[in-house]
Motif scaffolding. Sequence first.
Motif, PDB file in Angstrom:
ATOM      1  N   THR A   1      95.180  35.530 -54.439  1.00  0.00           N
ATOM      2  CA  THR A   1      96.535  35.560 -54.998  1.00  0.00           C
ATOM      3  C   THR A   1      96.234  34.265 -55.768  1.00  0.00           C
ATOM      4  O   THR A   1      95.473  33.320 -55.865  1.00  0.00           O
ATOM      5  CB  THR A   1      97.366  34.793 -53.368  1.00  0.00           C
ATOM      6  OG1 THR A   1      96.705  35.980 -52.739  1.00  0.00           O
ATOM      7  CG2 THR A   1      98.221  34.257 -53.430  1.00  0.00           C
TER       8      THR A   1
ATOM      9  N   LYS B   1     102.195  44.458 -48.689  1.00  0.00           N
ATOM     10  CA  LYS B   1     103.498  45.070 -50.270  1.00  0.00           C
ATOM     11  C   LYS B   1     102.872  43.899 -50.940  1.00  0.00           C
ATOM     12  O   LYS B   1     103.690  43.524 -51.927  1.00  0.00           O
ATOM     13  CB  LYS B   1     104.068  45.489 -49.868  1.00  0.00           C
ATOM     14  CG  LYS B   1     105.206  46.096 -50.793  1.00  0.00           C
ATOM     15  CD  LYS B   1     106.087  46.684 -50.350  1.00  0.00           C
ATOM     16  CE  LYS B   1     106.091  48.068 -51.157  1.00  0.00           C
ATOM     17  NZ  LYS B   1     107.189  48.806 -50.741  1.00  0.00           N
ATOM     18  N   LEU B   2     103.809  42.239 -50.445  1.00  0.00           N
ATOM     19  CA  LEU B   2     104.394  41.278 -51.184  1.00  0.00           C
ATOM     20  C   LEU B   2     102.812  40.176 -51.626  1.00  0.00           C
ATOM     21  O   LEU B   2     102.923  40.303 -52.515  1.00  0.00           O
ATOM     22  CB  LEU B   2     104.684  40.074 -49.675  1.00  0.00           C
ATOM     23  CG  LEU B   2     104.858  38.965 -50.682  1.00  0.00           C
ATOM     24  CD1 LEU B   2     106.076  38.417 -51.894  1.00  0.00           C
ATOM     25  CD2 LEU B   2     105.205  37.698 -50.556  1.00  0.00           C
TER      26      LEU B   2
ATOM     27  N   GLU C   1     100.338  42.043 -52.833  1.00  0.00           N
ATOM     28  CA  GLU C   1      99.958  43.198 -54.392  1.00  0.00           C
ATOM     29  C   GLU C   1     100.698  42.137 -54.987  1.00  0.00           C
ATOM     30  O   GLU C   1     100.000  41.847 -56.669  1.00  0.00           O
ATOM     31  CB  GLU C   1     100.545  43.954 -54.183  1.00  0.00           C
ATOM     32  CG  GLU C   1      99.288  45.035 -53.225  1.00  0.00           C
ATOM     33  CD  GLU C   1     100.286  47.042 -52.857  1.00  0.00           C
ATOM     34  OE1 GLU C   1     101.063  47.171 -53.915  1.00  0.00           O
ATOM     35  OE2 GLU C   1      99.595  47.001 -52.104  1.00  0.00           O
ATOM     36  N   GLN C   2     102.087  41.749 -55.060  1.00  0.00           N
ATOM     37  CA  GLN C   2     103.169  41.274 -56.157  1.00  0.00           C
ATOM     38  C   GLN C   2     102.710  39.611 -56.720  1.00  0.00           C
ATOM     39  O   GLN C   2     102.718  39.438 -57.555  1.00  0.00           O
ATOM     40  CB  GLN C   2     104.719  41.298 -55.822  1.00  0.00           C
ATOM     41  CG  GLN C   2     104.844  42.653 -55.201  1.00  0.00           C
ATOM     42  CD  GLN C   2     104.939  43.420 -56.922  1.00  0.00           C
ATOM     43  OE1 GLN C   2     105.004  43.186 -58.526  1.00  0.00           O
ATOM     44  NE2 GLN C   2     103.797  44.360 -56.571  1.00  0.00           N
TER      45      GLN C   2
ATOM     46  N   SER D   1      96.455  39.357 -62.263  1.00  0.00           N
ATOM     47  CA  SER D   1      95.521  40.609 -63.016  1.00  0.00           C
ATOM     48  C   SER D   1      93.825  40.019 -63.770  1.00  0.00           C
ATOM     49  O   SER D   1      92.925  40.920 -64.105  1.00  0.00           O
ATOM     50  CB  SER D   1      96.217  40.599 -63.342  1.00  0.00           C
ATOM     51  OG  SER D   1      96.673  40.189 -64.933  1.00  0.00           O
TER      52      SER D   1
END
Length: 95
Positions: free
Chosen positions: A32, A19-20, A22-23, A27
């Motif tokens: 990462t 989940k982390l 993804e943040q 984009s």
Amino acid sequence: MSPDGDHDKAAITSARLDKLAEQLTCSICCDTFENPHSLPCQHSFCYDCVVGCFKVTATMQCPLCKQPMWMRQVTPNHVLAGIVSAFREAVAESS
């Protein structure tokens, strides 16, 4: 702790790291962040990715929201870089 408890804890940790991740993903390159930089609109990208976008499109605007900007407004995001570093350490420890 029982072997099942260790497995459950590892699964939870892995889900949280996913989940982390993804943040903490650029984009543009979908990886990462490397050397994260922020734009005036508060979007962040890898430095090489955003500069590459500016060169390819020949426009100085955010790749996401299209807000115009100057190159001098692309600033290092030291806080995000620290979070990415801690994330990478956590991933290495969980492996």
